[in-house]
Each structure stands twice: as C-alpha cells, then as structure tokens.
Design a protein around this motif. Structure first.
Motif, PDB file in Angstrom:
ATOM      1  N   LEU A 153       3.338   2.966 -11.940  1.00  0.00           N
ATOM      2  CA  LEU A 153       2.084   3.060 -11.183  1.00  0.00           C
ATOM      3  C   LEU A 153       1.149   1.915 -11.554  1.00  0.00           C
ATOM      4  O   LEU A 153       0.516   1.311 -10.690  1.00  0.00           O
ATOM      5  CB  LEU A 153       1.427   4.420 -11.444  1.00  0.00           C
ATOM      6  N   SER A 172       3.970   1.622  -1.003  1.00  0.00           N
ATOM      7  CA  SER A 172       4.664   1.916  -2.264  1.00  0.00           C
ATOM      8  C   SER A 172       3.661   2.331  -3.341  1.00  0.00           C
ATOM      9  O   SER A 172       3.937   3.229  -4.130  1.00  0.00           O
ATOM     10  CB  SER A 172       5.516   0.732  -2.721  1.00  0.00           C
ATOM     11  N   PHE A 173       2.459   1.690  -3.391  1.00  0.00           N
ATOM     12  CA  PHE A 173       1.485   2.109  -4.391  1.00  0.00           C
ATOM     13  C   PHE A 173       1.101   3.575  -4.212  1.00  0.00           C
ATOM     14  O   PHE A 173       1.144   4.370  -5.153  1.00  0.00           O
ATOM     15  CB  PHE A 173       0.225   1.242  -4.337  1.00  0.00           C
ATOM     16  N   TYR A 217      -1.299  14.761 -23.035  1.00  0.00           N
ATOM     17  CA  TYR A 217      -0.321  13.867 -22.422  1.00  0.00           C
ATOM     18  C   TYR A 217      -0.860  13.108 -21.203  1.00  0.00           C
ATOM     19  O   TYR A 217      -0.527  11.966 -20.969  1.00  0.00           O
ATOM     20  CB  TYR A 217       0.929  14.663 -22.034  1.00  0.00           C
ATOM     21  N   MET A 228       2.303  -1.248  -9.922  1.00  0.00           N
ATOM     22  CA  MET A 228       2.027  -1.184  -8.482  1.00  0.00           C
ATOM     23  C   MET A 228       0.560  -1.460  -8.203  1.00  0.00           C
ATOM     24  O   MET A 228       0.200  -2.162  -7.263  1.00  0.00           O
ATOM     25  CB  MET A 228       2.369   0.210  -7.942  1.00  0.00           C
ATOM     26  N   ILE A 270       3.842   6.016  -5.104  1.00  0.00           N
ATOM     27  CA  ILE A 270       4.008   6.185  -6.554  1.00  0.00           C
ATOM     28  C   ILE A 270       2.813   6.924  -7.151  1.00  0.00           C
ATOM     29  O   ILE A 270       2.952   7.771  -8.045  1.00  0.00           O
ATOM     30  CB  ILE A 270       4.176   4.807  -7.243  1.00  0.00           C
ATOM     31  N   LEU A 271       1.610   6.622  -6.621  1.00  0.00           N
ATOM     32  CA  LEU A 271       0.411   7.313  -7.109  1.00  0.00           C
ATOM     33  C   LEU A 271       0.554   8.816  -6.901  1.00  0.00           C
ATOM     34  O   LEU A 271       0.328   9.619  -7.812  1.00  0.00           O
ATOM     35  CB  LEU A 271      -0.826   6.795  -6.371  1.00  0.00           C
ATOM     36  N   MET A 280      -0.891   9.196 -20.209  1.00  0.00           N
ATOM     37  CA  MET A 280      -0.324   8.645 -18.968  1.00  0.00           C
ATOM     38  C   MET A 280      -1.278   7.631 -18.345  1.00  0.00           C
ATOM     39  O   MET A 280      -0.862   6.544 -17.912  1.00  0.00           O
ATOM     40  CB  MET A 280      -0.035   9.778 -17.961  1.00  0.00           C
ATOM     41  N   TYR A 339       0.826  -1.204   0.000  1.00  0.00           N
ATOM     42  CA  TYR A 339       0.000   0.000   0.000  1.00  0.00           C
ATOM     43  C   TYR A 339       0.859   1.252   0.000  1.00  0.00           C
ATOM     44  O   TYR A 339       0.610   2.208  -0.721  1.00  0.00           O
ATOM     45  CB  TYR A 339      -0.946  -0.005   1.204  1.00  0.00           C
ATOM     46  N   LEU A 359       5.208  22.994 -18.952  1.00  0.00           N
ATOM     47  CA  LEU A 359       6.187  22.282 -19.773  1.00  0.00           C
ATOM     48  C   LEU A 359       5.576  21.216 -20.686  1.00  0.00           C
ATOM     49  O   LEU A 359       5.895  21.147 -21.877  1.00  0.00           O
ATOM     50  CB  LEU A 359       7.224  21.645 -18.840  1.00  0.00           C
ATOM     51  N   ALA A 360       4.718  20.357 -20.120  1.00  0.00           N
ATOM     52  CA  ALA A 360       4.230  19.230 -20.916  1.00  0.00           C
ATOM     53  C   ALA A 360       3.363  19.668 -22.102  1.00  0.00           C
ATOM     54  O   ALA A 360       3.587  19.224 -23.219  1.00  0.00           O
ATOM     55  CB  ALA A 360       3.492  18.241 -20.031  1.00  0.00           C
ATOM     56  N   VAL A 375       3.889  19.399 -14.326  1.00  0.00           N
ATOM     57  CA  VAL A 375       4.288  19.757 -15.701  1.00  0.00           C
ATOM     58  C   VAL A 375       3.163  20.470 -16.457  1.00  0.00           C
ATOM     59  O   VAL A 375       3.348  20.857 -17.597  1.00  0.00           O
ATOM     60  CB  VAL A 375       4.765  18.532 -16.505  1.00  0.00           C
ATOM     61  N   SER A 376       2.004  20.599 -15.804  1.00  0.00           N
ATOM     62  CA  SER A 376       0.925  21.336 -16.469  1.00  0.00           C
ATOM     63  C   SER A 376       0.812  22.754 -15.910  1.00  0.00           C
ATOM     64  O   SER A 376      -0.057  23.511 -16.298  1.00  0.00           O
ATOM     65  CB  SER A 376      -0.405  20.618 -16.273  1.00  0.00           C
ATOM     66  N   CYS A 405       6.843   6.756 -14.920  1.00  0.00           N
ATOM     67  CA  CYS A 405       6.048   6.814 -13.688  1.00  0.00           C
ATOM     68  C   CYS A 405       4.688   6.171 -13.907  1.00  0.00           C
ATOM     69  O   CYS A 405       4.182   5.453 -13.037  1.00  0.00           O
ATOM     70  CB  CYS A 405       5.879   8.252 -13.225  1.00  0.00           C
ATOM     71  N   LEU A 436       3.295  10.495  -6.353  1.00  0.00           N
ATOM     72  CA  LEU A 436       4.404  11.001  -7.161  1.00  0.00           C
ATOM     73  C   LEU A 436       3.977  11.240  -8.613  1.00  0.00           C
ATOM     74  O   LEU A 436       4.216  12.304  -9.200  1.00  0.00           O
ATOM     75  CB  LEU A 436       5.562   9.988  -7.124  1.00  0.00           C
ATOM     76  N   THR A 437       3.289  10.248  -9.190  1.00  0.00           N
ATOM     77  CA  THR A 437       2.889  10.344 -10.592  1.00  0.00           C
ATOM     78  C   THR A 437       1.889  11.480 -10.804  1.00  0.00           C
ATOM     79  O   THR A 437       2.009  12.271 -11.742  1.00  0.00           O
ATOM     80  CB  THR A 437       2.283   9.014 -11.071  1.00  0.00           C
ATOM     81  N   LEU A 497      -1.113  -4.516  -6.185  1.00  0.00           N
ATOM     82  CA  LEU A 497      -1.936  -4.213  -5.021  1.00  0.00           C
ATOM     83  C   LEU A 497      -3.213  -5.042  -5.008  1.00  0.00           C
ATOM     84  O   LEU A 497      -3.596  -5.596  -3.989  1.00  0.00           O
ATOM     85  CB  LEU A 497      -2.276  -2.720  -5.042  1.00  0.00           C
ATOM     86  N   LEU A 525       3.574  14.774 -10.450  1.00  0.00           N
ATOM     87  CA  LEU A 525       4.369  15.033 -11.645  1.00  0.00           C
ATOM     88  C   LEU A 525       3.476  15.510 -12.789  1.00  0.00           C
ATOM     89  O   LEU A 525       3.761  16.508 -13.465  1.00  0.00           O
ATOM     90  CB  LEU A 525       5.085  13.736 -12.046  1.00  0.00           C
ATOM     91  N   GLY A 526       2.370  14.759 -12.983  1.00  0.00           N
ATOM     92  CA  GLY A 526       1.439  15.117 -14.061  1.00  0.00           C
ATOM     93  C   GLY A 526       0.919  16.521 -13.896  1.00  0.00           C
ATOM     94  O   GLY A 526       0.747  17.256 -14.877  1.00  0.00           O
ATOM     95  N   VAL A 527       0.625  16.903 -12.635  1.00  0.00           N
ATOM     96  CA  VAL A 527       0.098  18.245 -12.392  1.00  0.00           C
ATOM     97  C   VAL A 527       1.199  19.302 -12.539  1.00  0.00           C
ATOM     98  O   VAL A 527       1.009  20.347 -13.156  1.00  0.00           O
ATOM     99  CB  VAL A 527      -0.537  18.324 -10.987  1.00  0.00           C
ATOM    100  N   LEU A 544      11.360  14.275 -20.755  1.00  0.00           N
ATOM    101  CA  LEU A 544      10.053  14.498 -20.140  1.00  0.00           C
ATOM    102  C   LEU A 544       9.124  13.323 -20.461  1.00  0.00           C
ATOM    103  O   LEU A 544       8.438  12.794 -19.576  1.00  0.00           O
ATOM    104  CB  LEU A 544       9.443  15.801 -20.649  1.00  0.00           C
TER     105      LEU A 544
END
Lengths: 805, 123
Positions: free
Chosen positions: B105, A5-6, B23, B108, A9-10, B27, A3, A30-31, A20-21, B101, A12-13, B112, A16-18, B94
């Motif tokens: 994910l 690690s999930f 993008y 993962m 990563i959730l 993802m 849990y 950037l994205a 770069v927007s 990621c 983090l991802t 889970l 990251l997605g937000v 990028l």
C-alpha cells in the motif's frame, strides 16, 4: 490505472486490518490474540519473570511491602487495615482478576453478556433466586449500620480497580482474549455478591422431593425410610453436651393444610453430592507437643483457577495467613499468631417454598390470612451478547421471589411458589465476621466475631495458643416447629411463617469437651436432645464416624498424623456393606471366570480407596447398581424425589432383607434384598466388561479420573485431567471425579506456629504460568507446602519483592 | 538495496513500535515507511511481509524459549490446531500478510502522488 490499483490495495489492506480485529462466531479476533507483543503469547511469562520492584498504588497512607515466597504466596505488610485491604484487592486482582470477575458475573446472572444466549436460562435462574437482590440489601445494611466495614470493602474494591486501570493488553488474562471482552470496574457490591454466591453453592433444599415422597409413600413409610436421625448418630457437637437453655421454638400448629397436588416441577439446582468438608481440632492433652492442632479441608468442585488463593496479611498489630476467596476480604480459613479456625458446611434446611395464591392474573396481590397483600415487581435486565436485552419480571412477596412462574419453566399452570431464603435478608454481615476473625486472639473474640455471620451456615472450628479448642455451628437458623419446611408450605396461611430465628446463644456449640477433640464432617449437627427442630436431607453418615473413631483412638498426635488423617482413604461404607452384599450374593454367578476374578479382588480388598485399589472400583459400581435397583420403582413415579441415603439403604439390606420395600411390583414373585444385590452384580459384570475392553486397567484412580476443570468447561486444554489420586465420596479424603478437598490446612499452635497447606491448583490464575497448577502433584500425593508465618524482613525462601506506593 | 533497507527498517519498526502500539498502528507505520523508501511493488510487499512476519516469528520463538511455557500448546489444542508450533506459523503468516499488504500500500501510495521520474532521465 494507478488509481485503481492504489484504491484496490487500500481497500484490501483496510479490510484485512479490520477483518483480523473481528470475532467470527466463537473464534476470537485473530490479530489481537496472535500479536506476540500484546496477544496470548505474552501470557506465557510466569510472575517471577515479570517481577516489579515497585508499583503505583494510590490512596495509601504508607508504603506497602509485598513479599512472594517460592510458591508465589504473597505476604502483604501494611501499616494499617485500610492499606492492607487496598493492597489485598490489588494483589488478588493481579493474579486472579478474570476468575473473580467471572464468578461474580455468574453470581449476578450476567454470563449472557459474555457468552451469549446459551447462558440466558442460567442467568434467569440465578436472578430469580434473588442473589443480587440479597447483595443489594447487604450494601444498604452496611451503609446504614457498619460504615467501618464498608470502608474496608471499598478500599479493597479501589485496589482491584487501580489494578484494572493499569492493566495493559499484554498482561490481560488470556481468558479475556479468548472470550473477547474486557474487565469492568469492581465494587463493594461485588464482594458481597460473592459471599451470597457461596450460599448458592452450599445450600440446598428438598422441599419438592419430600412433598412428593409424602404423597407417594405416606407419612409412615416416609419417616421409616427417611428418619430425621440415624441409628448410630455421631453429631458435630458431642452427644455428651448438655443443653442448659429452654427452647424458644414454637409448637406445631394443629390441623395444617399442605399444598397437596401431585407436584411435578423441576427442582432447583442442588449442591452437587460430594460437596462437604472436614474440620477438627485436638486439644494439647492428646498431642505429642502438648499444643492444640487444628485441621480443615473444605470439599468443593475442583476447578482452575482454584477457588482459593493463599496469602499472608500483616499490619503492625496482627498477622494472619491461610486461604482467601478472590473477591472477598481477609482470610476465610486460616490462622494468626494466636488462633486458628476453619470452616465446613453446616447443612440445615434453611430454604423453604411457599405456595402463593394470587388474587388475579395481574399478580399484584396474594392471599395472606384474611387479607390480600401487595406484591412487588422487580424487572431484571439481562444483556445478551449479540441479541436484544432480555427483560424478566420477577414477582416478590414478603417471603421472597416467586422463582418459577408463567414465564419461566411453566411446566404446569400453577407453579407459583415463593422462595424464602436467608440470603434475601440484608441484615447479615459475613464480611465483618472474617475481618474480625482475622484479628481475634482468643475464644471470646472468636465468638464475638461470629455474631454477625448468617449464611451459608458453617461449622466454625477453633483452636488457640492458650489451649482452647471449640466448635460453633453458626448461621441464622429459622425457628421452626417440628417438620416445618420439610414440605412445601401454604403461603396463604400465616401459621406457616418462620417464627423468628434461633438466638445466637442457642446455636449449638462446644468448648473444650472432655473427649479432647472437636470435629465436623457435615453430619447431623446435634443429637435428638437439642431443643430445636433440625432437619436436612444430605447429612453425612460415614466420614464423621471414621473421623471421630480415629481421633478418639489417637494419642501423642503430631502434625504428620493430622495430615495423614486428611488424606485417609478408608471407606467405612464399604466396610459396613460389602460383607452384607457378599453374603446376600452367596454363590450367585460364581461359575463365571470373570465373576471369580472380581470376587477375588473384592475379598482381598482392605477397604482403602487408594489409587491402585481395584476393590474400590468394583465396590463403587456394585453398590451404586444395587441401590439403583432397590429404588428404581420409587424413582420412576414420574415426579422428582430423592432416594433414601446409602446409610439407610444398607441398614435395610442388613437388618431387614425381606422387607416389603425390596419387592418389585413389576416382577413376578416376591423380591428381597438378595434379588437387588444380584441384579447389581450382573450390572457390575456388564460395566466391567465394557470398561476392560475399552480402558483396560480398573485401578481406582484410573477409573475415577479426577479432573480439575477450568471454570469454562470448553477450555479443556486449561484443565488438568486424570489426576492420579485416591479417595472418594463418604471418605475423609473426599476426592471424587470432580469434587474433593479444595484446600487442606494443618496448624499446630505452639510457641512458634507450625502450619502447612495445599490446594489443587496454583497461586497464578494464568494458564501459561508455571504457578498455574504446580500445587496439583503435591496435593495428589497428600503432601503440603510450608505455610509458616513470615516476619517482615525474613530473607529465607523469597521469590521476589514489590513495594506498593 | 532499497528492498533490503526497507525490510530491515520494517523489522525495526515492528520490534520497537509494536511494544507500545497495537498491530494496526504498526501497519500504518510500515505503509509510511514504504512510501518513504519506495521500493519496487514486489519489494514493498515482500519487504513489509518479511519484516513483520519474521519479527513476529522470532518473538514467538524467543518467548517460547525464555518461558518454556505450555501455553502455546494449550492454545493450539484449544483452537483445534494441534500444537504450539502451528500457532507460531499462523502468527508468522498473519504477520507476513499484514506487513506485506501495508508495504504494498505504501509503495502504491508513493507511486500515486509522485510523477513518473522517467521523463527526467529520458529528456
């Protein structure tokens, strides 16, 4: 563990997605920017690589054909005018959307919305000048008086909006991606606002400076140093013209009191020097083929995307081609199957300032004669990116807005002056003028079309296939008594009011003059026999005389001759002043080797400001430094003033070199013109030493560094610097470092119309397109591209074709 | 095997889906794909990263080749990165990070919800 690690990563991802927007300061998201399918990479395609055979445009009565020539100039064939202007809006937006939007946002004082607080002062200034106020009145005027024109302007807006609605992220102009905003809906109001913005670019006043000068110099010296007419006046309307009407101008009232304080406010931003234009037409009797030839080259800031966008617009009843202003309907400078016309700025003081005496601090009323007149408050809501909305209250009097007040640039306490300016009046209909001109077939219809035109005043040159040539100085000019509006006026004195307007019939004009040509180059409109008061600070004294001399001497004129004249780089000011300066310099400084070198360059110079000429560089620095020295004491009085113009300065140096005006009070002894010429020469040596050690070559183009700058100056990579080309201020090819011929056109009105045009830019507004700046090298050499009219179905030289339906 | 399959399918998803979708939709698709195929943890990260990063790199190369536009260089200068080449690399990096990621994910997520299958085989 799973849990943890999930979820890490959730998070983090997602983060990251937000991340770069989002934008970071000036860095865009950037994205979306880098995504090769939607980001800036997609702006790498040129228009021909994205050619579509058909596109959806709703509300058309019939299909519209758009044919692009090899320069990406669209030729629009529509069945009626409503379809035509709907398509013009759509196609213009397709190639120039960001620019038209940006320019109207600037005109509306809404740049802060895009760039943040750094533009707030500029936006406040724009709004306080009342451009948007004028455009709003313009819309109500059209609604009430000219629904036909309004319908066309609305069709254009609909075309733009349909394009915006279809716009994908991939095709979104790259400037939006970089500045991180989206286009908003276009409207008829914005088209009118754009024309008001042109007034702002072209019209200035020097009321403040002249008020100060009167105080500093006294009336006698003011009139001597700043005469209303030069000795050698070569006006737009030929001197031989006899005025066969009586003036309706009022007499100057007795014993007027002007506001007399030492004024120290900052003057309003003025049109940059070098903003001007040439136009002329020669009659068939002076040309080789016996056809009239017309030429026009408006000089403006050199920008990318270019201010101009070329088009041909056709319906079954008319075909017109030339330069459009993205955002405005029809062709602004161009020709159709029967006539050609062009514009230059008709400078004339049409902006005046009135001192307002408020009844009390509430500013709810102001003195006018024996009464107190109520004011109106207009609250300007300025949205600021990243900040709270800024509310700016502007007081309006019957004269116009009070531009500077306690809340804005309150350098001194009583800064309450109201601005009277023709753009605040809603009763003009410039858009109708251009729509009518596009269809006009003869001199009568041209004159009729100009009736609705008020501002910015222009010299409209005209030539027709039937052999007429004409010039009309058109604008709505206030009726003024002698010297009215030259200085600040007292708003409490009703005698200071504008007394109406010069009737249309009395606006200076000429048809087929004896000399066989008509011309204008922003000089005095008329000679002193014209029965109305004419004044402006910025009249041209050199381009006009060079132009008229050349035109008078030419016979058997061809289109090539006229192209040559547009590119003419002869510096008449240098011809008239350099010998005077060399004479006054005498043997001064001649022992130095450097001085010898420069003097040899100057003596060998033929007065042509061609790109490689060193003499032009040396002369321009020497004269500028000399004039600077002559007027330094006048300029250093601690109040804004303007210098006497170069023509007047040179006349003084030549005719009265011992004049007391040359004496420097701070220096010992008595100074004459010679002193200033020598000071100027010393400064030249210093400047050249620095230049030569840093830059090396001092050929004119290398020194001048003509730059065509992107509308966002910080986007340097989108600008084109160091264009190798000649010309300069006061020269027919008026190309200086940042200003110059923004559009050149030559048209011969024979049985088949021969037309050529060019502008320093390209048809595409996209910096990634091969059509973004492809005209610049052609323009820099004085060459043109073919602008002949194309008939529907012509197959020659077609890039691609699109059907709108 | 799963790694190669996942890398290839991620790349295809980017090629076709990215044309119509931004993008972040790509993802999500890569995440779903990883959950479906379930490569190893490293396989998910590398596969997603290479899938998206290489396709983006390829697309920038393709666009530069067919347009010969000066825009990448202009943008590079504007953003203080020098040339268009560095923008190409930045785009690829990028893409790699976003794809990586997402792939990770996905794996993962699958791990889970799915009970470890080891019991079955050991039994």
């Amino acid at each position: 563990m799973k849990y943890i690690s999930f979820f890490s990563i959730l998070i983090l991802t997602c983060a990251l997605g937000v991340l770069v927007s989002l934008p970071f300061g000036q860095i865009p998201p950037l994205a979306p920017l880098l995504d090769p399918n939607h980001g800036f990479w997609q702006n790498s395609f040129s228009e021909d690589q994205l050619a579509e055979e058909s596109l959806d445009l709703e509300n058309l009565n019939a299909a519209v054909e758009v044919v692009y020539d090899e320069q990406l100039i669209p030729h629009i064939y529509a069945e009626n005018e409503l379809d035509l202007y709907r398509a013009q809006g759509y196609i213009t937006a397709k190639h120039r959307l960001w620019q038209m939007e940006f320019q109207t946002r600037a005109a509306a004082g809404r740049l802060s919305e895009i760039v943040g607080p750094m533009a707030l002062e500029l936006d406040r200034m724009t709004r306080r000048k009342g451009l948007a106020y004028g455009a709003e009145k313009g819309i109500s005027y059209l609604t009430e008086n000219d629904p036909a024109t309004l319908a066309l302007v609305e069709a254009y807006a609909d075309g733009v909006n349909q394009y915006i609605a279809q716009l994908t992220n991939a095709r979104l102009p790259v400037e939006y991606k970089l500045l991180n905003y989206r286009p908003e809906a276009w409207s008829a109001y914005k088209s009118l606002l754009l024309l008001k913005y042109m007034s702002d670019m072209l019209v200035g006043d020097r009321d403040l400076e002249y008020s100060n000068l009167k105080k500093i110099l006294g009336k006698v010296n003011l009139d001597r140093l700043y005469p209303d007419f030069p000795i050698e006046n070569d006006p737009v309307i030929e001197k031989e013209r006899v005025w066969d009407f009586t003036s309706s101008a009022p007499a100057k009232p007795d014993s007027l009191n002007y506001p007399e304080e030492t004024l120290q406010l900052e003057p309003l931003v003025q049109p940059t020097e070098g903003t001007g234009s040439n136009n002329w037409a020669v009659s068939g009797k002076k040309t080789k083929n016996g056809n009239p030839i017309l030429a026009n080259d408006p000089h403006l800031s050199l920008n990318l995307p270019s201010l101009w966008y070329s088009m041909q617009l056709s319906t079954p009843t008319h075909t017109v081609k030339g330069a459009t202003l993205p955002g405005a309907l029809g062709i602004i400078s161009g020709f159709n199957e029967n006539i050609a016309w062009g514009v230059t700025n008709a400078t004339k003081d049409t902006r005046d300032w009135y001192k307002i005496t408020f009844q009390d601090a509430s500013r709810k009323a102001y003195k006018y004669g024996q009464e107190w007149k109520p004011t109106e408050f207009r609250v300007e809501e300025i949205l600021v990116k990243g900040q709270e909305t800024f509310l700016d209250t502007v007081v309006y009097t019957h004269y116009g807005p009070v531009v500077y007040d306690q809340s804005f640039k309150a350098d001194r306490q009583d800064v309450n002056f109201a601005l009277r300016w023709i753009v605040h009046q809603g009763t003009s209909n410039e858009q109708k003028t251009f729509i009518q001109l596009n269809k006009a077939t003869n001199h009568e219809q041209y004159t009729e079309a100009l009736k609705d035109y008020a501002a910015p005043a222009q010299n409209f040159v005209f030539a027709s296939k039937s052999g007429d040539i004409a010039m009309r100085i058109q604008g709505k000019f206030p009726l003024k008594w002698e010297e009215q509006g030259k200085f600040f006026m007292d708003g409490a004195d009703p005698r200071m009011e504008w007394q109406g307007f010069i009737p249309f019939e009395h606006n200076a004009n000429t048809l087929n003059p004896e000399r066989g040509f008509v011309s204008s180059a922003n000089q005095h409109p008329v000679d002193s026999t014209y029965p109305y008061y004419v004044f402006d600070n910025s009249y041209e004294h050199y381009r006009n005389r060079r132009l008229n001399r050349e035109l008078a001497a030419m016979e058997q004129i061809t289109v090539e001759d006229m192209k040559g004249l547009q590119f003419d780089s002869y510096n008449l000011q240098a011809e008239e002043s350099l010998p005077v300066m060399l004479n006054l310099l005498a043997t001064y400084g001649s022992s130095s080797k450097e001085a010898q070198k420069y003097l040899t360059d100057l003596r060998a110079w033929d007065f042509f400001a061609d790109p490689a000429k060193k003499g032009q560089t040396l002369y321009s620095i020497w004269f500028a430094e000399t004039a600077e020295s002559v007027w330094r004491e006048l300029m250093d009085q601690g109040a804004p003033v303007v210098r006497p113009n170069n023509y007047q300065t040179i006349a003084l140096m030549r005719d009265t070199p011992e004049d007391a005006i040359f004496d420097v009070h701070m220096a010992e002894g008595v100074q004459t013109a010679q002193y200033h010429v020598r000071v100027g020469f010393d400064s030249l040596l210093v400047a050249m030493k620095k230049w030569e050690s840093k830059e090396g070559d001092y050929g004119w183009a290398d020194y001048k560094k003509t730059t065509i700058q992107h509308l966002v100056p910080t986007f340097k990579a989108f600008s084109v610097p160091d264009v190798y080309t000649g010309g300069g201020a006061g020269i027919l090819n008026a190309t200086g470092p940042r200003h110059g011929a923004s559009w050149r056109m030559v048209v011969e009105l024979g049985s088949t119309i021969q037309a050529f045009g060019i502008y320093p830019g390209g048809q595409s507004g996209n910096p990634g397109s091969r059509f973004y700046d492809n005209f610049i090298p052609i323009w820099a050499k004085g060459d043109y591209v073919d602008f002949g009219l194309k008939k529907k179905g012509d197959q020659k030289g077609i890039l691609f074709k699109t059907i709108l339906n | 095997m799963k790694f190669l399959l996942f890398t290839l399918l991620s790349a295809l998803v980017v090629v076709f889906l990215n044309i119509v979708a931004p993008y972040w939709v790509v993802m999500i698709a890569v995440t779903a794909l990883a959950a479906l195929i379930r490569p190893t943890v490293w396989g998910g990260f590398l596969g997603g990263g290479l899938g998206m990063g290489l396709v983006w790199l390829g697309q920038t190369l393709y666009i530069s080749a067919v347009t010969s536009s000066t825009l990448p260089d202009k943008m590079g200068a504007l953003m203080g990165l020098g040339s268009g080449l560095s923008l190409m690399l930045l785009t690829a990096v990028l893409g790699f990070i976003l794809g990586g990621c997402s792939g990770l994910l996905g794996v993962m997520f699958r791990n889970l919800i799915q009970k470890k299958p080891t019991d079955v085989y050991l039994g």
